[in-house]
Design an enzyme around this catalytic site. Structure first.
Site, PDB file in Angstrom:
ATOM      1  N   GLU A   1     -34.534  99.665 -16.385  1.00 26.18           N
ATOM      2  CA  GLU A   1     -35.616 100.630 -16.170  1.00 26.18           C
ATOM      3  C   GLU A   1     -35.511 101.154 -14.744  1.00 26.18           C
ATOM      4  O   GLU A   1     -35.675 100.399 -13.786  1.00 26.18           O
ATOM      5  CB  GLU A   1     -36.956  99.905 -16.368  1.00 26.18           C
ATOM      6  CG  GLU A   1     -38.150 100.787 -16.128  1.00 26.18           C
ATOM      7  CD  GLU A   1     -39.476 100.017 -16.255  1.00 26.18           C
ATOM      8  OE1 GLU A   1     -39.570  98.896 -15.727  1.00 26.18           O
ATOM      9  OE2 GLU A   1     -40.403 100.557 -16.875  1.00 26.18           O
TER      10      GLU A   1
ATOM     11  N   GLU B   1     -47.836  94.185 -21.650  1.00 26.04           N
ATOM     12  CA  GLU B   1     -47.414  95.596 -21.664  1.00 26.04           C
ATOM     13  C   GLU B   1     -46.330  95.721 -20.595  1.00 26.04           C
ATOM     14  O   GLU B   1     -46.640  95.747 -19.400  1.00 26.04           O
ATOM     15  CB  GLU B   1     -48.603  96.500 -21.330  1.00 26.04           C
ATOM     16  CG  GLU B   1     -49.736  96.440 -22.341  1.00 26.04           C
ATOM     17  CD  GLU B   1     -49.396  97.102 -23.665  1.00 26.04           C
ATOM     18  OE1 GLU B   1     -48.474  97.945 -23.707  1.00 26.04           O
ATOM     19  OE2 GLU B   1     -50.046  96.760 -24.659  1.00 26.04           O
ATOM     20  N   LEU B   2     -45.080  95.778 -21.027  1.00 24.21           N
ATOM     21  CA  LEU B   2     -43.985  95.645 -20.061  1.00 24.21           C
ATOM     22  C   LEU B   2     -43.186  96.937 -19.928  1.00 24.21           C
ATOM     23  O   LEU B   2     -43.658  98.006 -20.275  1.00 24.21           O
ATOM     24  CB  LEU B   2     -43.113  94.457 -20.468  1.00 24.21           C
ATOM     25  CG  LEU B   2     -43.902  93.148 -20.738  1.00 24.21           C
ATOM     26  CD1 LEU B   2     -42.990  92.044 -21.217  1.00 24.21           C
ATOM     27  CD2 LEU B   2     -44.674  92.701 -19.502  1.00 24.21           C
TER      28      LEU B   2
ATOM     29  N   CYS C   1     -44.347 103.834 -17.317  1.00 21.92           N
ATOM     30  CA  CYS C   1     -43.604 102.933 -18.208  1.00 21.92           C
ATOM     31  C   CYS C   1     -42.941 103.687 -19.351  1.00 21.92           C
ATOM     32  O   CYS C   1     -41.940 103.228 -19.890  1.00 21.92           O
ATOM     33  CB  CYS C   1     -44.522 101.846 -18.735  1.00 21.92           C
ATOM     34  SG  CYS C   1     -46.075 102.516 -19.318  1.00 21.92           S
TER      35      CYS C   1
ATOM     36  N   GLY D   1     -46.990  95.092 -16.466  1.00 20.94           N
ATOM     37  CA  GLY D   1     -46.074  95.013 -15.329  1.00 20.94           C
ATOM     38  C   GLY D   1     -44.653  94.885 -15.820  1.00 20.94           C
ATOM     39  O   GLY D   1     -44.341  95.283 -16.947  1.00 20.94           O
ATOM     40  N   SER D   2     -43.805  94.305 -14.994  1.00 21.90           N
ATOM     41  CA  SER D   2     -42.384  94.258 -15.325  1.00 21.90           C
ATOM     42  C   SER D   2     -42.080  93.118 -16.305  1.00 21.90           C
ATOM     43  O   SER D   2     -42.845  92.152 -16.414  1.00 21.90           O
ATOM     44  CB  SER D   2     -41.569  94.077 -14.048  1.00 21.90           C
ATOM     45  OG  SER D   2     -41.919  92.855 -13.449  1.00 21.90           O
TER      46      SER D   2
ATOM     47  N   ASN E   1     -48.855 101.281 -10.706  1.00 22.17           N
ATOM     48  CA  ASN E   1     -48.673 102.718 -10.966  1.00 22.17           C
ATOM     49  C   ASN E   1     -49.907 103.462 -11.503  1.00 22.17           C
ATOM     50  O   ASN E   1     -50.074 104.635 -11.213  1.00 22.17           O
ATOM     51  CB  ASN E   1     -47.447 102.961 -11.861  1.00 22.17           C
ATOM     52  CG  ASN E   1     -47.518 102.277 -13.195  1.00 22.17           C
ATOM     53  OD1 ASN E   1     -48.342 101.389 -13.411  1.00 22.17           O
ATOM     54  ND2 ASN E   1     -46.658 102.679 -14.099  1.00 22.17           N
TER      55      ASN E   1
HETATM   56  P1  NAD Z   1     -44.867  93.737 -11.306  1.00 17.35           P
HETATM   57  O1  NAD Z   1     -44.425  92.958 -12.495  1.00 17.35           O
HETATM   58  O2  NAD Z   1     -44.082  93.606 -10.061  1.00 17.35           O
HETATM   59  O3  NAD Z   1     -46.378  93.367 -10.916  1.00 17.35           O
HETATM   60  C1  NAD Z   1     -47.435  93.520 -11.813  1.00 17.35           C
HETATM   61  C2  NAD Z   1     -48.565  92.588 -11.435  1.00 17.35           C
HETATM   62  O4  NAD Z   1     -48.151  91.235 -11.622  1.00 17.35           O
HETATM   63  C3  NAD Z   1     -49.015  92.690  -9.971  1.00 17.35           C
HETATM   64  O5  NAD Z   1     -50.406  92.590  -9.907  1.00 17.35           O
HETATM   65  C4  NAD Z   1     -48.356  91.477  -9.346  1.00 17.35           C
HETATM   66  O6  NAD Z   1     -49.022  91.009  -8.185  1.00 17.35           O
HETATM   67  C5  NAD Z   1     -48.475  90.469 -10.465  1.00 17.35           C
HETATM   68  N1  NAD Z   1     -47.543  89.328 -10.391  1.00 17.35           N
HETATM   69  C6  NAD Z   1     -46.310  89.276  -9.845  1.00 17.35           C
HETATM   70  N2  NAD Z   1     -45.786  88.043  -9.970  1.00 17.35           N
HETATM   71  C7  NAD Z   1     -46.708  87.283 -10.615  1.00 17.35           C
HETATM   72  C8  NAD Z   1     -46.764  85.930 -11.049  1.00 17.35           C
HETATM   73  N3  NAD Z   1     -45.754  85.090 -10.842  1.00 17.35           N
HETATM   74  N4  NAD Z   1     -47.859  85.502 -11.689  1.00 17.35           N
HETATM   75  C9  NAD Z   1     -48.891  86.328 -11.928  1.00 17.35           C
HETATM   76  N5  NAD Z   1     -48.911  87.627 -11.539  1.00 17.35           N
HETATM   77  C10 NAD Z   1     -47.826  88.103 -10.898  1.00 17.35           C
HETATM   78  O7  NAD Z   1     -44.934  95.271 -11.767  1.00 17.35           O
HETATM   79  P2  NAD Z   1     -45.198  96.575 -10.895  1.00 17.35           P
HETATM   80  O8  NAD Z   1     -43.995  96.846 -10.053  1.00 17.35           O
HETATM   81  O9  NAD Z   1     -46.524  96.532 -10.253  1.00 17.35           O
HETATM   82  O10 NAD Z   1     -45.282  97.672 -12.057  1.00 17.35           O
HETATM   83  C11 NAD Z   1     -44.167  98.280 -12.612  1.00 17.35           C
HETATM   84  C12 NAD Z   1     -43.820  97.703 -13.961  1.00 17.35           C
HETATM   85  O11 NAD Z   1     -44.937  97.779 -14.825  1.00 17.35           O
HETATM   86  C13 NAD Z   1     -42.723  98.494 -14.660  1.00 17.35           C
HETATM   87  O12 NAD Z   1     -41.823  97.605 -15.256  1.00 17.35           O
HETATM   88  C14 NAD Z   1     -43.473  99.280 -15.724  1.00 17.35           C
HETATM   89  O13 NAD Z   1     -42.723  99.662 -16.833  1.00 17.35           O
HETATM   90  C15 NAD Z   1     -44.538  98.319 -16.079  1.00 17.35           C
HETATM   91  N6  NAD Z   1     -45.639  99.028 -16.724  1.00 17.35           N
HETATM   92  C16 NAD Z   1     -45.811  98.895 -18.067  1.00 17.35           C
HETATM   93  C17 NAD Z   1     -46.824  99.606 -18.720  1.00 17.35           C
HETATM   94  C18 NAD Z   1     -47.058  99.462 -20.184  1.00 17.35           C
HETATM   95  O14 NAD Z   1     -48.138  99.860 -20.635  1.00 17.35           O
HETATM   96  N7  NAD Z   1     -46.147  98.935 -20.960  1.00 17.35           N
HETATM   97  C19 NAD Z   1     -47.650 100.443 -17.969  1.00 17.35           C
HETATM   98  C20 NAD Z   1     -47.436 100.553 -16.592  1.00 17.35           C
HETATM   99  C21 NAD Z   1     -46.431  99.823 -15.986  1.00 17.35           C
END
Ligand code: NAD
Length: 477
Positions: free
Chosen positions: A379, A248-249, A284, A228-229, A152
């Site tokens: 979420e 940071e989830l 997020c 990420g998530s 994002n």
């Molecule tokens: P995601 O968890 O699907 O992917 C994030 C990253 O992790 C990607 O680069 C992906 O390729 C990698 N990944 C996936 N599986 C993996 C594994 N098994 N091992 C290592 N890496 C792996 O998240 P997304 O859909 O790209 O982003 C959305 C999420 O991110 C939402 O939940 C959002 O709230 C969160 N987010 C949090 C913040 C924060 O600062 N807290 C900021 C932005 C987004």
């Protein structure tokens, strides 16, 4: 079509197998990136270990200068970065320009932090019987840091990891989101152009389960900084073994509108609406759950719907667009299912709720959503705002806390005691008083409690996470 590549030790690395990056608005291909695998990660980590020796030997001032220069280069190429962001992420061009500005700021702040990687004196003689010992602790870099980033905010969130890591003297291997890797490659090139050793800034593109997993499992990587998530964060921590983690989830941020806010509901509806629909709700700290004092509920929801309907939904490349698409069809399918589920459980869709194309969803207000509905519990990451009435401050606090997440929350009130109680009792990493929970500036400590994460970002705080303490004691007896 842009042909992306991996960047390992300054060399462009291509692979036969590629991942196509689509424009979320219409699904047309924007470019490709290599499908990096374990062997690419291994080479990148090996290279980064060499890079670490080089970056560590730069002075703090040299790291400061290089980061300053990187910020200037990005600022001078703002439009180019923003246009690429819009194509990869689908965010509106206004939002993309905003992200580029934030990235420049994050790098500039990190440059300043390069000068403040400090320890302090330890008062050894403050314990009984110890004499003639003096010493201090220093903050030293960790080594190779793996940076895994989401789709994002590919530019700014990667800056939040890479810039403090380099400021503190670490080397990095970045695994960007497979949906939005092209901007990250450009960022890495700028950092090298600005003066960092090419071996210290590596990018391996690919899928999370392949390239990401290999990075996480690599024992030479001393820290994984992940955004990420929650689901992915948990997998990473279960597989990565003994290393540091910053997580940071996700979140489903809540905000309370107190009973004394009558008279400013139009303004609050607009601010809350902007917090809910920015980047089509894929932030997020998007406002997802609004709790409004029951005496204001009707008027507030009317204002929120009127604002929601005034927004222009469509092609993110156009200056006049307010709300662009969500990242892909699967995300849109899920969001629509969640709206339907809430409706089937008794909630009412007051406005929006329609899907205008594969990935465009109208700004949507859903009211009286039961707590068991996914729209309330999880979420949504889409342009959907839940509004429920509450009869007291205590009920609002309980409702905001009824979430597995705890990133940020907000309260609008004129009552100082109410604000303080809310700030004390709401379980979140950040509380915004008379501000929406979507408020973030890059100098503040930012991060979550509960399932929203571990550790804090913001260059000053990230530098702490990305260094370790070494204590040095001299016996002068
Ligand atoms: P995601 O968890 O699907 O992917 C994030 C990253 O992790 C990607 O680069 C992906 O390729 C990698 N990944 C996936 N599986 C993996 C594994 N098994 N091992 C290592 N890496 C792996 O998240 P997304 O859909 O790209 O982003 C959305 C999420 O991110 C939402 O939940 C959002 O709230 C969160 N987010 C949090 C913040 C924060 O600062 N807290 C900021 C932005 C987004």
């Amino acid at each position: 079509m842009i042909k992306g590549y991996m960047l390992i030790g300054g060399k462009k690395v291509f692979k036969k197998e590629e991942i196509v990056i689509d424009f979320p608005f219409d699904g047309s291909p924007v470019g490709t990136v290599p499908r990096g695998k374990k062997e690419d990660v291994e080479l990148a980590v090996e290279t980064a270990l060499k890079g670490f020796e080089k970056v560590k030997s730069m002075t703090a001032y040299e790291r400061y200068q290089a980061l300053q220069k990187a910020a200037r280069i990005i600022a001078s190429r703002s439009r180019e970065f923003a246009e690429l962001l819009t194509l990869e992420v689908g965010k509106t061009i206004k939002e993309s320009m905003g992200e580029v500005g934030r990235a420049v700021n994050t790098i500039t702040l990190s440059a300043e932090e390069a000068k403040r990687v400090l320890g302090e004196e330890v008062r050894f003689d403050a314990a009984p019987g110890i004499k003639g010992k003096v010493g201090f602790f220093r903050r030293v870099p960790l080594g190779v840091i793996g940076c895994i980033t989401p789709f994002n905010f590919p530019l700014n969130l990667t800056c939040h990891k890479v810039a403090p890591a380099l400021a503190a003297g670490n080397a990095v291997v970045i695994k960007p989101s497979e949906n939005t890797s092209l901007t990250v490659i450009k960022l890495a090139e700028v950092l090298v152009e600005a003066g960092f050793p090419p071996e210290a800034v590596n990018v391996v593109t690919g899928y999370g389960e392949e390239a990401g997993d290999a990075l996480v499992r690599d024992e030479r990587v001393r820290m994984i900084t992940f955004t990420g998530s929650v689901a992915t964060g948990k997998i990473i921590m279960s597989r990565g073994g003994l290393k540091k983690y910053a997580m940071e989830l996700g979140s489903n941020a809540g905000v309370y509108v107190d009973k004394d806010q009558t008279g400013r509901l139009k303004e609050l509806a607009e601010r809350i609406g902007r917090g809910g629909y920015a980047l089509a709700g894929q932030v997020c700290i998007s406002v997802q759950r609004v709790f409004v004092h029951e005496s204001l509920f009707e008027e507030f929801t009317k204002e929120l719907c009127s604002f929601s309907k005034s927004l222009k939904v469509g092609d993110p490349r156009l200056e006049e667009t307010d709300v662009g698409p969500v990242i892909d069809r699967n995300a849109a399918d899920r969001i629509m299912e969640w709206i339907e589920e809430a409706r089937s459980m008794g909630a009412q869709v007051l406005c929006g709720g329609r899907r205008l194309s594969e990935t465009l969803i109208e700004p949507t207000v859903v009211v009286n959503v039961p707590r068991e509905a996914k729209l309330f519990r999880q979420e949504v990451f889409g342009p959907v705002i839940v509004v429920n009435p509450v009869d007291s401050l205590e009920a609002a606090i309980e409702a905001v806390n009824d979430s597995p997440y705890g990133l940020q929350a907000g309260i609008f009130t004129n009552d100082l005691k109410a604000a303080f109680k809310f700030a004390e009792e709401v379980e979140c990493g950040g509380i915004m008083v008379n501000e929406i929970p979507t408020f973030r500036v890059d100098q503040m400590p930012y991060g979550g409690v509960k399932e929203s994460g571990i550790g804090r970002e913001g260059p000053k705080f990230a530098v702490e996470e990305m260094t370790e303490i070494k204590t040095i004691c001299f016996d002068l007896n």
